[in-house]
Design an enzyme around this catalytic site. Structure first.
Site, PDB file in Angstrom:
ATOM      1  CG  ASP A  71      -9.619 -30.519   5.430  1.00  0.00           C
ATOM      2  OD1 ASP A  71      -9.734 -29.282   5.555  1.00  0.00           O
ATOM      3  OD2 ASP A  71      -8.589 -31.068   4.986  1.00  0.00           O
ATOM      4  CG  ASP A 127     -10.620 -34.467  -3.966  1.00  0.00           C
ATOM      5  OD1 ASP A 127     -10.905 -33.253  -4.103  1.00  0.00           O
ATOM      6  OD2 ASP A 127      -9.920 -35.095  -4.791  1.00  0.00           O
ATOM      7  CB  ILE A 132      -7.543 -14.096   8.087  1.00  0.00           C
ATOM      8  CG1 ILE A 132      -8.611 -13.535   7.139  1.00  0.00           C
ATOM      9  CG2 ILE A 132      -8.188 -14.530   9.396  1.00  0.00           C
ATOM     10  CD1 ILE A 132      -9.648 -14.545   6.736  1.00  0.00           C
ATOM     11  CE1 TYR A 147      -5.607 -17.485  -2.618  1.00  0.00           C
ATOM     12  CE2 TYR A 147      -5.290 -15.118  -2.589  1.00  0.00           C
ATOM     13  CZ  TYR A 147      -5.851 -16.252  -2.052  1.00  0.00           C
ATOM     14  OH  TYR A 147      -6.667 -16.157  -0.951  1.00  0.00           O
ATOM     15  N   GLY A 203      -8.628 -26.129   7.665  1.00  0.00           N
ATOM     16  CA  GLY A 203      -7.715 -25.039   7.307  1.00  0.00           C
ATOM     17  C   GLY A 203      -7.779 -23.885   8.296  1.00  0.00           C
ATOM     18  CE  LYS A 234      -9.253 -17.135  -3.262  1.00  0.00           C
ATOM     19  NZ  LYS A 234     -10.322 -17.958  -2.649  1.00  0.00           N
TER      20      LYS A 234
HETATM   21  N1  SER Z   1      -4.093 -14.291   3.041  1.00  0.00           N
HETATM   22  C1  SER Z   1      -4.109 -14.630   1.653  1.00  0.00           C
HETATM   23  C2  SER Z   1      -2.743 -14.854   1.141  1.00  0.00           C
HETATM   24  O1  SER Z   1      -1.837 -14.215   1.616  1.00  0.00           O
HETATM   25  C3  SER Z   1      -4.756 -13.557   0.844  1.00  0.00           C
HETATM   26  O2  SER Z   1      -6.090 -13.819   0.693  1.00  0.00           O
HETATM   27  O3  SER Z   1      -2.594 -15.603   0.244  1.00  0.00           O
END
Ligand code: SER
Length: 322
Positions: free
Chosen positions: A34, A52, A171, A141, A11, A145
């Site tokens: 991966d 997996d 990132i 998401y 990734g 988290k």
């Molecule tokens: N970069 C990620 C996203 O946009 C956030 O942790 O889902």
């Protein structure tokens, strides 16, 4: 010397963290895994395995065979994909995490788990977001988290598993594309600027988000695991920050170097709503105090480096733009 197993090694983070960990700990000490079978290509020399990581038996067998003492668990769905496929996001982001933690508990492994700015929500203070604050995210998401942060804390408190992590901002990198995040525009904009000289942004002007250049993110992931545990008041989910900008700021930084670059906007309501619920900038003083975190790249330094790398790739005819 650590013996490391990485999940999600192909990734966005894994494809650069794998070589960084191999440089730090020795190629043979880092097993890259991966789902993808083309893993060998993306992470250079050193052992690899198709895995997996939701399959606990297979994971445990690899941990044993590799004699791993540390798992970097990177496999996850990002925010925009998770919003399209919430049930899959729960299965992957939570199901794999609990499997990894269980294997870590049974085999005595330390675990790195990345959380995110996505762990915050619209009721969180958005500027200088504190380390410990309200976390009521509205995206799937984000739900995974926050739940992941809590689960990691639980495994430490209940079972003594040495699980640590950071809350990554968006990132920016130039090796593997992120794929399905809300902050991806800040990667894509550089590729499009170099390839075509223009970019259509799916977020509105004025949408400030925390961002970080990959070399800093790699250091954060390695340094938090190497930190002296006696200094850690927190353990999981350290806020780490480097820069905060809106689309027009990154466009202006690019235009300083590529004066003909232009940007317009076609807003994606799903990603805009997610971005509007996230911090504009995080307070990372806990990470700075507890394990000496300090970013090295700001927007200008990152833009210099991104454009240098991508321009060189274009010159060689190797720039692939999605
Ligand atoms: N970069 C990620 C996203 O946009 C956030 O942790 O889902």
């Amino acid at each position: 010397m650590r013996r490391i197993l990485i999940t999600g090694a192909a990734g966005q983070i894994g494809s650069e963290l794998t070589p960084a960990l191999r440089a730090a700990f020795g190629a043979d000490n880092v097993l890259a895994t991966d789902l993808r079978a083309d893993l060998d290509k993306s992470c250079g020399g050193g052992p690899t395995a198709v895995l997996d990581c939701g399959d606990g038996q297979a994971l445990a067998a690899l941990v044993e065979r590799h004699r791993a003492d540390t798992i970097y668990h990177l496999a996850a769905l990002l925010s925009a994909v998770a919003e399209r496929r919430p049930q899959d996001a729960w299965r992957v982001n939570m199901g794999c995490l609990v499997t990894v933690l269980e294997v870590a508990r049974q085999k005595g492994c330390a675990v790195f788990h990345p959380s995110s700015i996505g762990a915050f929500g619209p009721t969180t203070p958005r500027d200088r977001t504190p380390q410990d604050t309200i976390q009521r995210p509205t995206s799937m998401y984000g739900v995974t988290k926050v739940a992941g942060e809590l689960l990691c804390d639980y495994y430490h408190l209940r079972y003594g598993v040495d699980v640590r992590g950071v809350r990554f901002p968006g990132i920016i990198s130039n090796v593997a594309p992120p794929g399905g995040g809300t902050t991806d525009y800040a990667v894509d904009i550089y590729y499009q600027a170099v390839a075509h000289g223009r970019y259509t942004c799916y977020l509105k002007p004025g949408t400030f988000l925390d961002m970080m250049y990959m070399p800093d993110a790699l250091r954060a992931a390695i340094e938090v695991m190497e930190a002296d545990p006696k200094r850690l008041v927190h353990r999981n989910a350290f806020n780490v920050a480097a820069m905060s900008f809106a689309p027009e700021d990154i466009a202006a930084a690019i235009r300083k170097r590529l004066p003909d670059f232009t940007m317009d906007h076609t807003v994606d309501p799903v990603r805009q709503a997610i971005a509007d619920s996230w911090p504009r900038s995080m307070d990372d003083s806990a990470a700075r105090v507890e394990w000496g975190w300090k970013p090295r790249f700001d927007l200008e330094a990152m833009t210099d480096d991104m454009l240098r790398v991508l321009t060189e790739r274009k010159r060689r005819g190797e720039l692939r733009v999605g």
